[in-house]
Design a protein around this motif. Structure first.
Motif, short mmCIF file in Angstrom:
data_model
loop_
_atom_site.label_atom_id
_atom_site.label_comp_id
_atom_site.label_asym_id
_atom_site.label_seq_id
_atom_site.Cartn_x
_atom_site.Cartn_y
_atom_site.Cartn_z
N THR A 149 43.23 36.20 45.32
CA THR A 149 42.45 37.51 45.39
C THR A 149 41.66 38.00 44.46
OG1 THR A 149 44.58 38.23 47.14
CG2 THR A 149 43.16 39.87 46.01
N ARG A 150 42.22 37.43 43.06
CA ARG A 150 41.43 38.06 42.03
C ARG A 150 40.30 37.19 41.74
NH1 ARG A 150 44.29 38.64 36.45
NH2 ARG A 150 42.21 39.47 36.00
N ASP B 42 38.57 35.33 44.31
CA ASP B 42 38.00 35.14 45.32
C ASP B 42 38.02 36.27 46.27
OD1 ASP B 42 36.13 34.19 47.36
OD2 ASP B 42 37.87 32.92 48.34
N PRO B 43 37.71 37.57 45.57
CA PRO B 43 37.93 38.83 46.30
C PRO B 43 37.28 38.89 47.41
CG PRO B 43 36.60 39.32 44.54
CD PRO B 43 37.01 37.73 44.32
N ASP B 44 36.31 38.54 47.88
CA ASP B 44 35.14 38.35 49.13
C ASP B 44 35.79 37.37 50.03
OD1 ASP B 44 33.73 40.60 48.07
OD2 ASP B 44 32.38 39.02 47.17
N LYS C 124 32.68 34.57 38.37
CA LYS C 124 34.11 35.06 38.94
C LYS C 124 35.15 35.48 38.03
CE LYS C 124 33.33 32.79 43.37
NZ LYS C 124 33.22 34.01 44.12
N ALA D 90 36.65 39.20 37.49
CA ALA D 90 38.11 39.48 37.52
C ALA D 90 38.70 39.79 36.23
CB ALA D 90 38.56 38.19 38.06
#
Length: 240
Positions: free
Chosen positions: A29-30, A32-34, A138, A142
């Motif tokens: 989630t951190r 690869d939030p999309d 990324k 993050a």
């Protein structure tokens, strides 16, 4: 479809525990939030590696988790694989190295053969560089420091500065020969270099206060997930 077939080659070797799966979800989630990756899983395979499969799938091998010294290192590697996913590098490399007829034929073979094909892929210097830049972007988004990933590259590349020539070891310590054997797994499909180490090291902002990719309890749960999963298939006879 090809990515799904390759996932099937792992044959019950994906690890899952309540705590470990929650930690993996927290990490993804951190970084690869999309949700650009359709799935990110950990396989009970003692190789220091991670692979991007067709169909936006990523597999992290347990050997990588055991070799990593922090979740920040895993975040950097995961960000790199996400770069390959977003740029469709895996499919392009499969087409270039194996040919369209093999891809359309489904790469049929014994279990493990498809994974061997992935591990032998060469993405090219530009694709690797772009994947590294994606990882750094990324991690910056993050608020995860890229410095541990730089250290990971240093450890995986025996020729980089800081690698000694020592062949002996004290009790409980790894020898350089063991380190180099681990590095070969990574370098087989992820060529490292001093410039890549420098790229991540230079991206570290000394004025910034970074947050760890996972809390200590989450990191322990992720690293012990395969060992704690009583249902996961053992690593033997995988055919790699």
């Amino acid at each position: 479809n090809l990515g799904d077939a390759m996932v099937g080659d792992f044959g019950g070797r994906f690890c899952a525990t309540p705590q470990g799966s929650a930690a993996l979800k927290a990490l993804t989630t951190r970084i690869d939030p999309d949700a650009n990756a359709r799935s990110i899983e950990v396989a009970n395979i003692p190789m220091v590696n991670a692979v991007a499969l067709p169909g936006r799938r990523i597999v992290i091998f347990d050997g990588l988790l055991q070799q990593a010294k922090s979740p920040d290192e895993v975040a950097g590697v995961l960000g790199h694989e996400l770069g390959h996913v977003e740029h469709r590098d895996t499919m392009a490399a499969l087409l270039r190295q194996l040919g369209l007829s093999v891809i359309l034929g489904g790469m049929n073979g014994t279990a493990g053969s498809n994974i061997n094909a992935l591990l032998s892929l060469s993405y090219g210097r530009e694709a690797e560089h772009e994947a590294d830049l994606t990882a750094i972007a990324k991690m910056r988004a993050a608020n995860i420091s890229p410095l541990p990933t730089a250290d990971f590259f240093r450890r995986m590349e025996p020729a980089l500065p800081g690698k000694g020539a020592k062949r002996g070891r004290n009790k409980g310590e790894r020898s350089d020969l063991e380190d180099e054997a681990q590095a070969l797994n990574w370098l087989a499909s992820h060529p490292s270099s001093a410039s890549r180490y420098a790229l991540f090291a230079d991206a570290h902002d000394t004025r910034r206060t970074y947050a760890p990719a996972l809390q200590p309890s989450e990191w322990r749960a992720l690293r012990t997930m395969c060992a704690s999963d009583k249902k996961v298939k053992p690593v033997g006879a995988f055919g790699l």
